[in-house]
Motif scaffolding. Structure first.
Motif, short mmCIF file in Angstrom:
data_model
loop_
_atom_site.label_atom_id
_atom_site.label_comp_id
_atom_site.label_asym_id
_atom_site.label_seq_id
_atom_site.Cartn_x
_atom_site.Cartn_y
_atom_site.Cartn_z
N PHE A 9 -23.72 31.57 -7.55
CA PHE A 9 -23.83 30.12 -7.37
C PHE A 9 -23.90 29.74 -5.90
O PHE A 9 -23.08 30.20 -5.09
N ASP A 10 -24.86 28.90 -5.58
CA ASP A 10 -24.84 28.18 -4.32
C ASP A 10 -23.67 27.18 -4.42
O ASP A 10 -23.20 26.89 -5.52
N LEU A 11 -23.19 26.65 -3.30
CA LEU A 11 -22.07 25.70 -3.34
C LEU A 11 -22.52 24.26 -3.07
O LEU A 11 -22.52 23.43 -3.97
N ASP A 12 -22.93 23.98 -1.82
CA ASP A 12 -23.29 22.60 -1.45
C ASP A 12 -24.47 22.09 -2.28
O ASP A 12 -25.51 22.75 -2.37
N ASP A 13 -24.30 20.94 -2.87
CA ASP A 13 -25.31 20.27 -3.70
C ASP A 13 -25.60 21.02 -5.01
O ASP A 13 -26.59 20.73 -5.69
N THR A 14 -24.73 21.97 -5.33
CA THR A 14 -24.81 22.64 -6.63
C THR A 14 -23.48 22.44 -7.37
O THR A 14 -23.46 22.04 -8.53
N LEU A 15 -22.35 22.70 -6.69
CA LEU A 15 -21.03 22.46 -7.30
C LEU A 15 -20.48 21.07 -6.92
O LEU A 15 -19.64 20.52 -7.61
N GLY A 181 -28.89 27.37 -7.87
CA GLY A 181 -28.77 26.62 -6.63
C GLY A 181 -29.81 25.53 -6.53
O GLY A 181 -30.74 25.45 -7.34
N ASP A 182 -29.65 24.67 -5.49
CA ASP A 182 -30.51 23.48 -5.40
C ASP A 182 -31.70 23.66 -4.48
O ASP A 182 -32.69 22.93 -4.61
N ASN A 183 -31.61 24.58 -3.54
CA ASN A 183 -32.64 24.64 -2.49
C ASN A 183 -33.79 25.56 -2.92
O ASN A 183 -33.56 26.73 -3.26
N ASP A 186 -34.22 28.57 -0.17
CA ASP A 186 -33.06 29.43 -0.02
C ASP A 186 -32.60 30.02 -1.34
O ASP A 186 -32.26 31.21 -1.42
N ASP A 187 -32.55 29.18 -2.37
CA ASP A 187 -31.95 29.61 -3.64
C ASP A 187 -32.99 30.15 -4.63
O ASP A 187 -32.83 31.27 -5.14
N ILE A 188 -34.01 29.37 -4.89
CA ILE A 188 -34.96 29.75 -5.94
C ILE A 188 -35.86 30.90 -5.44
O ILE A 188 -35.90 31.98 -6.04
MG LIG Z 1 -27.13 23.99 -1.69
#
Ligand SMILES: [Mg+2]
Length: 235
Positions: A9-15, A181-183, A186-188
């Motif tokens: 899990f990403d943290l910022d804007d995900t959790l 994650g949201d980004n 970075d995430d996807i």
């Molecule tokens: Mg994020």
């Protein structure tokens, strides 16, 4: 048939939403400086201090993956420029402590905690962040097996090291892991580049549309367990 074992899990804007968290931490940081460093406050408005920090990074680009050190070093430089001399290092560290403590006061998205608890019964949960949120300071950390930050590994998403560290910790292959994650970059894209599955979190007002590379997307935490099961069913 492979089975999903790892959820990273990403943290910022995900959790949680990062903007209100960072805003409050910035306020606490500046208020501390108003008390402890009046000469700096006279020279730098909050905005000017932010610009100083960005200029500092241009000169020290290696600090990009060490965002806590970046904040400490750039503040120390601003304190020196404000006439604080040798005290600057100690003052910068103290001000950073105020920031980082406030930074951990996050408001989890609705249903997030309950869903994480449920998921932790069936999967290994690991957090991967480019930010300086410290999961270990939060109660939900008990649902996670590990948490890794870019500044600890010296490499940020979308580069592979954080993802590979999570896979190594969980002892599974990329096909057995989903990153959430949201980004997009970075995430996807980062997760896809190492061969993991990816689910796009869409909680911010300006969240990008569902990305073609994302296997699934969600904007309500209650949807996530079913999306994971659907991904599993396709393997
Ligand atoms: Mg994020």
């Amino acid at each position: 048939m492979s089975k999903i074992k790892l959820l990273s899990f990403d943290l910022d804007d995900t959790l949680w939403l990062s903007a209100p968290t960072i805003h409050k931490a910035e306020q606490a940081f500046y208020q501390h400086l108003q008390q402890s460093a009046p000469a700096l406050v006279a020279k730098f408005s909050p905005e000017a201090l932010r610009e100083h920090r960005l200029r500092y990074l241009s000169a020290q680009p290696n600090l990009r993956h060490h965002i806590s050190q970046w904040r400490i070093d750039s503040l120390r430089q601003a304190l020196i420029e404000s006439g604080y001399g040798e005290q600057s290092a100690v003052m910068a560290t103290a001000a950073f402590e105020v920031f980082i403590t406030a930074r951990q006061h996050v408001l989890l998205l609705e249903h997030c905690a309950a869903v994480l608890e449920e998921l932790s019964k069936n999967y290994v949960l690991i957090s991967l962040t480019n930010g300086n949120a410290d999961l270990n300071r939060l109660a939900i950390s008990s649902h996670f097996s590990a948490s890794y930050r870019a500044e600890e590994l010296g490499a940020a998403k979308p580069a592979a090291p954080l993802f590979l560290q999570a896979l190594k910790h969980a002892g599974c292959s990329p096909n057995e892991g989903i990153h959430i994650g949201d980004n997009i970059t970075d995430d996807i894209c980062g997760a896809k580049d190492v061969g993991m599955h990816a689910i796009q979190a869409r909680f911010t007002a300006d969240a990008p549309p569902p990305h073609p590379l994302a296997d699934q997307h969600f904007n309500d935490w209650r949807e996530l367990p079913a999306l994971i099961r659907q991904l599993q069913a396709k393997l």
